[in-house]
Design a protein around this motif. Structure first.
Motif, PDB file in Angstrom:
ATOM      1  N   HIS A 174     -48.877 -50.186   6.034  1.00 22.31           N
ATOM      2  CA  HIS A 174     -49.417 -48.896   7.755  1.00 22.31           C
ATOM      3  C   HIS A 174     -50.616 -50.098   7.987  1.00 22.31           C
ATOM      4  O   HIS A 174     -51.734 -50.412   7.786  1.00 22.31           O
ATOM      5  N   ARG A 205     -48.779 -48.810  13.796  1.00 20.91           N
ATOM      6  CA  ARG A 205     -48.715 -48.376  12.833  1.00 20.91           C
ATOM      7  C   ARG A 205     -47.394 -48.895  11.699  1.00 20.91           C
ATOM      8  O   ARG A 205     -47.536 -48.903  10.763  1.00 20.91           O
ATOM      9  N   GLU A 227     -54.125 -49.933   9.660  1.00 19.63           N
ATOM     10  CA  GLU A 227     -55.300 -49.445   8.188  1.00 19.63           C
ATOM     11  C   GLU A 227     -56.040 -50.271   7.696  1.00 19.63           C
ATOM     12  O   GLU A 227     -56.286 -50.741   6.498  1.00 19.63           O
ATOM     13  N   HIS A 252     -54.239 -47.092   1.760  1.00 19.58           N
ATOM     14  CA  HIS A 252     -54.125 -46.550   2.954  1.00 19.58           C
ATOM     15  C   HIS A 252     -55.480 -46.393   3.350  1.00 19.58           C
ATOM     16  O   HIS A 252     -56.585 -46.545   3.205  1.00 19.58           O
ATOM     17  N   SER A 253     -55.916 -45.628   4.669  1.00 20.29           N
ATOM     18  CA  SER A 253     -57.149 -44.836   5.002  1.00 20.29           C
ATOM     19  C   SER A 253     -56.387 -44.167   6.647  1.00 20.29           C
ATOM     20  O   SER A 253     -55.486 -44.176   6.875  1.00 20.29           O
TER      21      SER A 253
HETATM   22 ZN    ZN Z   1     -51.208 -45.021   5.648  1.00 15.01          ZN
END
Ligand code: ZN
Length: 422
Positions: free
Chosen positions: A184, A237, A187, A312-313
């Motif tokens: 993504h 994203r 992130e 991820h974040s």
């Molecule tokens: Zn993510």
């Protein structure tokens, strides 16, 4: 007719974005809602699915008491606030001008692209643009005999997807560990932590792990999206696929973490091209997911993969499969044991709390087509974990660079514990 109208509006929005360069968020508000009952979650889900062009949800959790952040356009804000008030949903407005937050990031991005890096003394507490990242990886390759830089495929915009293999003795047969970072684009802490882990392994401290494993890092799985966050839209994203609705250009991008072949696109919301979670036209339709799939399948022919980590974040979660179902994975007992050890190690490093559990349990949300579920369902790794890094909603995706070190340190300590206990 109605559809054609909306597609035209979307196309116009797209063209405006292109003409204006960097996407602006003037008078966009960021709202933090804390659902207190199931009905609140239903209302928030309605908002998420109905207003794809005016609302962007920053977190995916559907749990009561979990903070849910989203931004809303100025044209929808008044009605949305009215809706939240009418339904007595607990919320606070974090800012009435997201542009101020994004502007800081834009300045940071512009500076980062201009500044030369001193490769002999790399600052690992910075977010680097794609090309500089690649320069760093190539430099580490040239400096360390254990490090091998390579690429695993290309993107729709023609960028190569970088990878780094770290092995201190290629004559010894070892099991493999895979890191998938930056699927993504926005992130940024995911990419930065991945680079931090590479640095840790190449410093003397990584010897114990390097004696046991061969490490495979895919530090930037979504290069086009990542570049776009530096040049056009910090909040991007997905990847940069151009989507078409008939002959019209619709919203761009596919969410690569909905594009793996596991329960593909069963989530209705992921079928809209304008959704942040758009699944794509078919499973593995995207070059990035094809590259990741082929790399893991190929690696699996020659080495046993002990663990697969996807970074991820944000929201501070330590998760294991599944996301597409409430069924438990094969080694649920081991998963629980390792996850407890992991969050304990995180807490002991800088005192932060990460919640743990399956993706479905922790988010209360069905996720189709995620890489982790595909890895588990295909039996490609003994264990696969997705980690949502810092924070819990203070900065969200816009985590300041001074948090790269503590975030990476706490999660690396957890990864070490897990790998030494498998
Ligand atoms: Zn993510």
């Amino acid at each position: 007719m109605k559809n054609t109208f909306w597609i035209s509006v979307i196309s116009l929005t797209y063209i405006i974005h292109q003409i204006c360069g960097f996407a602006r968020f003037d008078r966009y508000s960021v709202i933090k809602a804390i659902p207190k009952r199931l009905g609140d979650i239903d209302h928030l889900t309605q908002i998420k699915h109905r207003f794809l062009n005016d609302v962007d949800f920053w977190s995916e959790s559907n749990r009561i008491e979990d903070a849910i952040l989203f931004d809303v356009s100025p044209r929808l804000k008044k009605n949305l606030i009215h809706y939240l008030d009418k339904n007595r949903i607990n919320y606070t407005i974090l800012t009435d001008n997201l542009e101020q937050w994004v502007e800081k990031e834009r300045l940071y991005a512009t500076e980062s692209m201009k500044n030369e890096i001193n490769l002999d003394s790399i600052d690992y507490e910075r977010y680097y643009p794609f090309e500089k990242y690649v320069d760093i990886l190539k430099y580490l390759h040239s400096k360390h005999s254990a490090a091998t830089y390579k690429t695993i495929g290309s993107t729709i915009e023609g960028r190569m997807i970088p990878a780094m293999v770290i092995n201190n003795d290629r004559d010894v047969k070892k099991n493999a560990v895979v890191f998938e970072c930056g699927i993504h684009a926005r992130e940024w802490i995911s990419h930065a932590s991945c680079l931090w882990f590479i640095k840790e392994l190449l410093s003397g401290d990584g010897k114990k792990l390097l004696d046991k494993y061969e490490f495979h890092f895919i530090p930037i799985l979504n290069p086009d999206g990542y570049v776009y966050t530096f040049t056009h839209n910090r909040m991007w994203r997905k990847n940069r696929r151009r989507n078409y609705f008939g002959l019209s250009v619709a919203c761009d991008g596919v969410d690569l973490n909905r594009n793996f072949d596991i329960n593909f696109c069963r989530d209705l919301a992921a079928r809209s091209m304008c959704s942040q979670a758009y699944c794509g036209s078919y499973a593995f339709s995207e070059k990035e997911t094809q590259s990741m799939r082929d790399y893991v399948l190929e690696l699996n022919k020659t080495a046993k993969i002990d663990a697969y980590f996807a970074l991820h974040s944000f929201t501070q979660l330590w998760m294991y499969p599944y996301g597409f179902t409430s069924y438990e994975p094969r080694s649920i007992g081991q998963y629980r044991k390792l996850s407890k050890l992991a969050v304990e190690a995180i807490r002991n490093t800088h005192g932060k709390t990460y919640r743990w559990g399956s993706i479905f349990e922790t988010m209360r949300y069905l996720v189709s087509g995620a890489s982790l579920d595909w890895i588990e369902s295909q039996n490609l790794a003994d264990f696969s974990f997705a980690i949502e890094l810092r924070d819990t909603g203070e900065y969200g995706f816009l985590l300041p660079a001074n948090q790269i070190r503590p975030t990476s340190e706490e999660v690396w300590s957890a990864i070490e514990v897990v790998l030494l206990n498998i």
